[in-house]
Write an enzyme that holds these catalytic residues in place. Structure first.
Site, PDB file in Angstrom:
ATOM      1  N   ASN A   1       4.918  -7.403   6.487  1.00  0.00           N
ATOM      2  CA  ASN A   1       5.834  -6.740   7.432  1.00  0.00           C
ATOM      3  C   ASN A   1       5.186  -5.589   8.193  1.00  0.00           C
ATOM      4  O   ASN A   1       5.885  -4.753   8.776  1.00  0.00           O
ATOM      5  CB  ASN A   1       7.061  -6.224   6.669  1.00  0.00           C
ATOM      6  N   GLU A   2       3.861  -5.542   8.224  1.00  0.00           N
ATOM      7  CA  GLU A   2       3.156  -4.407   8.845  1.00  0.00           C
ATOM      8  C   GLU A   2       3.681  -4.083  10.229  1.00  0.00           C
ATOM      9  O   GLU A   2       3.853  -2.914  10.595  1.00  0.00           O
ATOM     10  CB  GLU A   2       1.641  -4.688   8.921  1.00  0.00           C
TER      11      GLU A   2
ATOM     12  N   LEU B   1       0.844  -1.196   0.000  1.00  0.00           N
ATOM     13  CA  LEU B   1       0.000   0.000   0.000  1.00  0.00           C
ATOM     14  C   LEU B   1       0.876   1.241   0.000  1.00  0.00           C
ATOM     15  O   LEU B   1       1.925   1.274   0.661  1.00  0.00           O
ATOM     16  CB  LEU B   1      -0.910   0.010   1.228  1.00  0.00           C
TER      17      LEU B   1
HETATM   18  N1  CO8 Z   1       4.503   3.697  -0.196  1.00  0.00           N
HETATM   19  C1  CO8 Z   1       4.928   4.916  -0.602  1.00  0.00           C
HETATM   20  N2  CO8 Z   1       6.176   5.147  -1.095  1.00  0.00           N
HETATM   21  C2  CO8 Z   1       7.025   4.113  -1.152  1.00  0.00           C
HETATM   22  C3  CO8 Z   1       6.654   2.824  -0.727  1.00  0.00           C
HETATM   23  C4  CO8 Z   1       5.327   2.630  -0.228  1.00  0.00           C
HETATM   24  N3  CO8 Z   1       4.861   1.457   0.182  1.00  0.00           N
HETATM   25  N4  CO8 Z   1       7.708   2.010  -0.894  1.00  0.00           N
HETATM   26  C5  CO8 Z   1       8.699   2.755  -1.402  1.00  0.00           C
HETATM   27  N5  CO8 Z   1       8.308   4.020  -1.580  1.00  0.00           N
HETATM   28  C6  CO8 Z   1       9.066   5.144  -2.152  1.00  0.00           C
HETATM   29  C7  CO8 Z   1      10.356   5.426  -1.403  1.00  0.00           C
HETATM   30  O1  CO8 Z   1      10.132   6.257  -0.308  1.00  0.00           O
HETATM   31  C8  CO8 Z   1      11.179   6.085  -2.478  1.00  0.00           C
HETATM   32  O2  CO8 Z   1      10.712   7.414  -2.636  1.00  0.00           O
HETATM   33  P1  CO8 Z   1      11.744   8.608  -3.095  1.00  0.00           P
HETATM   34  O3  CO8 Z   1      12.259   8.190  -4.445  1.00  0.00           O
HETATM   35  O4  CO8 Z   1      10.887   9.821  -3.105  1.00  0.00           O
HETATM   36  O5  CO8 Z   1      12.823   8.638  -2.041  1.00  0.00           O
HETATM   37  C9  CO8 Z   1      10.770   5.338  -3.759  1.00  0.00           C
HETATM   38  O6  CO8 Z   1       9.490   4.755  -3.464  1.00  0.00           O
HETATM   39  C10 CO8 Z   1      11.721   4.236  -4.130  1.00  0.00           C
HETATM   40  O7  CO8 Z   1      11.918   3.392  -3.022  1.00  0.00           O
HETATM   41  P2  CO8 Z   1      13.334   2.693  -2.701  1.00  0.00           P
HETATM   42  O8  CO8 Z   1      14.439   3.636  -3.014  1.00  0.00           O
HETATM   43  O9  CO8 Z   1      13.265   2.156  -1.325  1.00  0.00           O
HETATM   44  O10 CO8 Z   1      13.323   1.520  -3.803  1.00  0.00           O
HETATM   45  P3  CO8 Z   1      14.154   0.160  -3.756  1.00  0.00           P
HETATM   46  O11 CO8 Z   1      14.044  -0.401  -5.137  1.00  0.00           O
HETATM   47  O12 CO8 Z   1      15.515   0.353  -3.173  1.00  0.00           O
HETATM   48  O13 CO8 Z   1      13.346  -0.781  -2.744  1.00  0.00           O
HETATM   49  C11 CO8 Z   1      11.352  -1.725  -1.786  1.00  0.00           C
HETATM   50  C12 CO8 Z   1      12.055  -1.219  -3.067  1.00  0.00           C
HETATM   51  C13 CO8 Z   1      12.031  -3.002  -1.314  1.00  0.00           C
HETATM   52  C14 CO8 Z   1       9.922  -2.026  -2.183  1.00  0.00           C
HETATM   53  C15 CO8 Z   1      11.441  -0.631  -0.691  1.00  0.00           C
HETATM   54  O14 CO8 Z   1      11.033   0.591  -1.241  1.00  0.00           O
HETATM   55  C16 CO8 Z   1      10.591  -0.913   0.503  1.00  0.00           C
HETATM   56  O15 CO8 Z   1      10.927  -1.762   1.335  1.00  0.00           O
HETATM   57  N6  CO8 Z   1       9.480  -0.160   0.646  1.00  0.00           N
HETATM   58  C17 CO8 Z   1       8.606  -0.237   1.805  1.00  0.00           C
HETATM   59  C18 CO8 Z   1       7.603  -1.282   1.592  1.00  0.00           C
HETATM   60  C19 CO8 Z   1       6.677  -1.405   2.765  1.00  0.00           C
HETATM   61  O16 CO8 Z   1       7.083  -1.571   3.901  1.00  0.00           O
HETATM   62  N7  CO8 Z   1       5.372  -1.379   2.465  1.00  0.00           N
HETATM   63  C20 CO8 Z   1       4.352  -1.521   3.475  1.00  0.00           C
HETATM   64  C21 CO8 Z   1       3.163  -0.670   3.119  1.00  0.00           C
HETATM   65  S1  CO8 Z   1       1.849  -0.957   4.271  1.00  0.00           S
HETATM   66  C22 CO8 Z   1       0.844  -2.127   3.542  1.00  0.00           C
HETATM   67  O17 CO8 Z   1       0.997  -2.486   2.428  1.00  0.00           O
HETATM   68  C23 CO8 Z   1      -0.286  -2.753   4.358  1.00  0.00           C
HETATM   69  C24 CO8 Z   1      -0.875  -1.829   5.320  1.00  0.00           C
HETATM   70  C25 CO8 Z   1      -2.066  -2.449   6.030  1.00  0.00           C
HETATM   71  C26 CO8 Z   1      -2.838  -1.393   6.811  1.00  0.00           C
HETATM   72  C27 CO8 Z   1      -2.984  -1.763   8.200  1.00  0.00           C
HETATM   73  C28 CO8 Z   1      -3.967  -0.882   8.981  1.00  0.00           C
HETATM   74  C29 CO8 Z   1      -3.340   0.409   9.472  1.00  0.00           C
END
Ligand code: CO8
Length: 300
Positions: free
Chosen positions: A175-176, A106
């Site tokens: 990983n929430e 998300l």
């Molecule tokens: N949402 C918004 N922006 C994001 C997200 C995300 N989920 N993931 C990455 N981005 C952004 C980064 O901040 C970065 O932005 P900027 O270029 O402006 O600095 C850009 O995308 C690129 O990210 P990375 O440089 O980190 O890219 P990599 O290729 O190195 O890594 C990954 C990719 C592995 C996907 C890494 O970005 C990552 O680990 N992201 C976090 C993923 C995460 O933890 N997602 C959890 C979201 S929560 C969810 O899905 C369920 C919620 C349920 C709700 C519960 C009730 C409250």
């Protein structure tokens, strides 16, 4: 209750009303174009339906990381609906058009500093996407060609079969907990249905992101293959699943998934309220902001 343009689940044809279609044509040798193809590519997701085999390819193409924002989720649900209602389509392979990332889950910015109305609309779209994908009559195969945390993992878990590129740098999991948030009950139910209670409990409490080989060992993904073989393998798995009569497979799928789907349908409004109450807490907003800052710092 549904976003505009999206048919509520209760209006869909039941599995037994969908005509059984002939088995797919034999797999084409690699390198040959698939024909005839119908494409309805839009902003964030590209969809190509090969009418001769009945298989659609759905590619996420929303840089930088295929995060699931409102627009993406709406497009995803509408694309699924179109395929579901197309009698020429029997199965869909879901993958990413981006290197290294299947979906980052998300979009966290959708959960930070927004209005109650926005949270409501966003969460309803997340629910809608899951109801459509988990409840789909089509065969759904996830070809996980990159990392797939949280909501990205949910997408893969909601498919019938998961094949992941065997790169240990790619990880997948719910990983929430690492973000200081809690996976909703239907994320948990979907996870439990794939890996069992004990593995799901440990993985959820620790907010684990499992590298591909570990994910395979846990049963979170069904198979690992070299990245260059991923699509070939996905097509082969799809052909194997489509070799069965649609009605028997669909009714079996419904039998296995109905209780979990019904639970969200029955508690949808309550689930939205819970999401809003939880997300709007200052402590949760702070956790999410800090997590986003950590992501950005990690980059620099
Ligand atoms: N949402 C918004 N922006 C994001 C997200 C995300 N989920 N993931 C990455 N981005 C952004 C980064 O901040 C970065 O932005 P900027 O270029 O402006 O600095 C850009 O995308 C690129 O990210 P990375 O440089 O980190 O890219 P990599 O290729 O190195 O890594 C990954 C990719 C592995 C996907 C890494 O970005 C990552 O680990 N992201 C976090 C993923 C995460 O933890 N997602 C959890 C979201 S929560 C969810 O899905 C369920 C919620 C349920 C709700 C519960 C009730 C409250």
């Amino acid at each position: 209750l549904c976003p505009p343009g999206v048919l509520p689940l209760c209006c869909r044809l039941p599995a037994w009303d969908r005509a059984s279609r002939p088995p797919p044509s034999l797999l084409q040798p690699p390198g040959l174009p698939l024909a005839p193809c119908r494409s309805f590519s839009n902003n964030k997701i590209q969809v190509e339906l090969d009418e001769s085999s009945g298989v659609a390819m759905m590619k996420f193409k929303s840089p930088p990381v295929n995060s699931l924002n409102l627009e993406f989720l709406t497009e995803f649900s509408i694309s699924l609906e179109k395929l579901e209602n197309n009698r020429a389509c029997r199965g869909v392979i879901i993958t990413s058009a981006l290197p290294k990332v299947f979906s980052s889950g998300l979009d966290i910015t959708e959960m930070c500093g927004k209005s109650m109305e926005h949270y409501t609309e966003f969460w309803r779209a997340v629910q809608e996407m899951w109801l459509r994908l988990y409840g789909s009559n089509m065969v759904t195969v996830a070809a996980v060609n990159g990392s797939s945390p949280a909501g990205g993992c949910l997408v893969a878990l909601s498919c019938d079969y998961r094949i992941m590129a065997e790169n240990p740098k790619f990880s997948i999991g719910l990983n929430e907990a690492q973000l200081g948030i809690v996976a909703p009950f239907w994320f948990k139910d979907t996870f439990v249905n794939v890996v069992g209670h004990r593995i799901a409990e440990r993985s959820l409490q620790l907010g684990s992101l499992h590298p591909a080989p570990e994910a395979h060992k846990l049963g979170l993904v069904d198979e690992l293959v070299p990245e260059e073989k991923l699509m070939e393998k996905a097509a082969a798995v799809m052909a194997q699943w489509l070799a069965l009569p649609d009605h028997a497979r669909q009714l079996t799928k419904t039998m296995m998934r109905k209780a979990v789907l019904d639970r969200l349908v029955a508690h949808r409004e309550e689930d939205i309220k819970n999401f809003i109450t939880f997300t709007s807490k200052e402590s949760i907003q702070k956790s999410l902001r800090m997590y986003m800052e950590r992501l950005k710092k990690r980059k620099s």
